[in-house]
Design a protein around this motif. Structure first.
Motif, PDB file in Angstrom:
ATOM      1  N   GLU A 119       0.838  -1.204   0.000  1.00 11.11           N
ATOM      2  CA  GLU A 119       0.000   0.000   0.000  1.00 11.11           C
ATOM      3  C   GLU A 119       0.872   1.253   0.000  1.00 11.11           C
ATOM      4  O   GLU A 119       0.592   2.215  -0.726  1.00 11.11           O
ATOM      5  CB  GLU A 119      -0.895   0.038   1.241  1.00 11.11           C
ATOM      6  CG  GLU A 119      -1.988  -0.997   1.283  1.00 11.11           C
ATOM      7  CD  GLU A 119      -2.707  -0.950   2.613  1.00 11.11           C
ATOM      8  OE1 GLU A 119      -3.391   0.065   2.878  1.00 11.11           O
ATOM      9  OE2 GLU A 119      -2.586  -1.916   3.386  1.00 11.11           O
ATOM     10  N   ILE A 120       1.912   1.241   0.826  1.00 10.84           N
ATOM     11  CA  ILE A 120       2.821   2.384   0.912  1.00 10.84           C
ATOM     12  C   ILE A 120       3.531   2.594  -0.415  1.00 10.84           C
ATOM     13  O   ILE A 120       3.598   3.714  -0.929  1.00 10.84           O
ATOM     14  CB  ILE A 120       3.835   2.176   2.059  1.00 10.84           C
ATOM     15  CG1 ILE A 120       3.113   2.207   3.405  1.00 10.84           C
ATOM     16  CG2 ILE A 120       4.944   3.215   2.007  1.00 10.84           C
ATOM     17  CD1 ILE A 120       3.948   1.722   4.569  1.00 10.84           C
ATOM     18  N   VAL A 121       4.086   1.515  -0.973  1.00 10.58           N
ATOM     19  CA  VAL A 121       4.811   1.613  -2.244  1.00 10.58           C
ATOM     20  C   VAL A 121       3.900   2.183  -3.330  1.00 10.58           C
ATOM     21  O   VAL A 121       4.289   3.088  -4.083  1.00 10.58           O
ATOM     22  CB  VAL A 121       5.383   0.243  -2.661  1.00 10.58           C
ATOM     23  CG1 VAL A 121       5.902   0.273  -4.084  1.00 10.58           C
ATOM     24  CG2 VAL A 121       6.488  -0.176  -1.707  1.00 10.58           C
ATOM     25  N   MET A 122       2.686   1.712  -3.412  1.00 14.16           N
ATOM     26  CA  MET A 122       1.762   2.177  -4.445  1.00 14.16           C
ATOM     27  C   MET A 122       1.349   3.630  -4.215  1.00 14.16           C
ATOM     28  O   MET A 122       1.125   4.375  -5.167  1.00 14.16           O
ATOM     29  CB  MET A 122       0.547   1.259  -4.518  1.00 14.16           C
ATOM     30  CG  MET A 122       0.911  -0.133  -5.027  1.00 14.16           C
ATOM     31  SD  MET A 122      -0.442  -1.300  -5.008  1.00 14.16           S
ATOM     32  CE  MET A 122      -1.395  -0.700  -6.395  1.00 14.16           C
ATOM     33  N   ALA A 123       1.271   4.053  -2.962  1.00 15.58           N
ATOM     34  CA  ALA A 123       0.865   5.427  -2.655  1.00 15.58           C
ATOM     35  C   ALA A 123       1.952   6.443  -3.004  1.00 15.58           C
ATOM     36  O   ALA A 123       1.635   7.555  -3.433  1.00 15.58           O
ATOM     37  CB  ALA A 123       0.497   5.547  -1.178  1.00 15.58           C
ATOM     38  N   VAL A 124       3.208   6.098  -2.850  1.00 19.10           N
ATOM     39  CA  VAL A 124       4.291   7.062  -3.068  1.00 19.10           C
ATOM     40  C   VAL A 124       4.942   6.934  -4.432  1.00 19.10           C
ATOM     41  O   VAL A 124       5.767   7.763  -4.800  1.00 19.10           O
ATOM     42  CB  VAL A 124       5.367   6.993  -1.958  1.00 19.10           C
ATOM     43  CG1 VAL A 124       4.744   7.244  -0.593  1.00 19.10           C
ATOM     44  CG2 VAL A 124       6.126   5.686  -1.990  1.00 19.10           C
ATOM     45  N   SER A 125       4.571   5.929  -5.197  1.00 17.49           N
ATOM     46  CA  SER A 125       5.168   5.713  -6.513  1.00 17.49           C
ATOM     47  C   SER A 125       4.271   6.274  -7.610  1.00 17.49           C
ATOM     48  O   SER A 125       3.053   6.252  -7.498  1.00 17.49           O
ATOM     49  CB  SER A 125       5.375   4.215  -6.779  1.00 17.49           C
ATOM     50  OG  SER A 125       6.258   3.667  -5.833  1.00 17.49           O
ATOM     51  N   GLN A 126       4.902   6.738  -8.672  1.00 22.57           N
ATOM     52  CA  GLN A 126       4.141   7.194  -9.828  1.00 22.57           C
ATOM     53  C   GLN A 126       3.510   6.003 -10.541  1.00 22.57           C
ATOM     54  O   GLN A 126       2.414   6.090 -11.062  1.00 22.57           O
ATOM     55  CB  GLN A 126       5.049   7.956 -10.782  1.00 22.57           C
ATOM     56  CG  GLN A 126       4.310   8.530 -11.964  1.00 22.57           C
ATOM     57  CD  GLN A 126       5.230   9.239 -12.911  1.00 22.57           C
ATOM     58  OE1 GLN A 126       6.360   8.822 -13.109  1.00 22.57           O
ATOM     59  NE2 GLN A 126       4.744  10.320 -13.502  1.00 22.57           N
ATOM     60  N   SER A 127       4.232   4.881 -10.536  1.00 19.39           N
ATOM     61  CA  SER A 127       3.695   3.663 -11.133  1.00 19.39           C
ATOM     62  C   SER A 127       4.258   2.462 -10.386  1.00 19.39           C
ATOM     63  O   SER A 127       5.322   2.540  -9.778  1.00 19.39           O
ATOM     64  CB  SER A 127       4.047   3.572 -12.617  1.00 19.39           C
ATOM     65  OG  SER A 127       5.440   3.480 -12.796  1.00 19.39           O
TER      66      SER A 127
END
Length: 99
Positions: free
Chosen positions: A60-68
């Protein structure tokens, strides 16, 4: 943000793959590409957000802070890729995942 994403994806690889993993970082046009290969073919699956759940919020964290973010199976194992924008957006806020 890049260190956070690297930490989360490598933690998942070491926790679930129980085998070798490879990390590749690439800088391209103001974005850092984070690619991790590991030996487990099971693709990452985000869980439904639940503020009462303890732990297992890494994806969830990775997806929230990543552009893709994407993950796919390889002939052996899987490869996950995230892109993190290094520059701020035109409104002055940090750029990130666009809903």
């Amino acid at each position: 943000m890049v260190r956070l994403v690297v930490s989360e994806v490598l933690t998942n690889a070491s926790k679930y793959a129980h085998g070798p993993c490879l990390l590749d970082l690439q800088l391209n046009k103001g974005r850092v590409g984070v690619t991790v290969w590991d030996s487990d073919p099971t693709p990452p699956t985000p869980k439904t957000p639940d503020p009462r759940r303890i732990g297992q919020h890494g994806l969830e964290i990775v997806m929230a802070v990543s552009q893709s973010f994407e993950g796919h199976r390889e002939p052996v194992g899987k490869r996950t890729m995230a892109a993190i924008v290094l520059a701020d957006g035109p409104d002055g806020n940090a750029s990130g995942h666009q809903p």
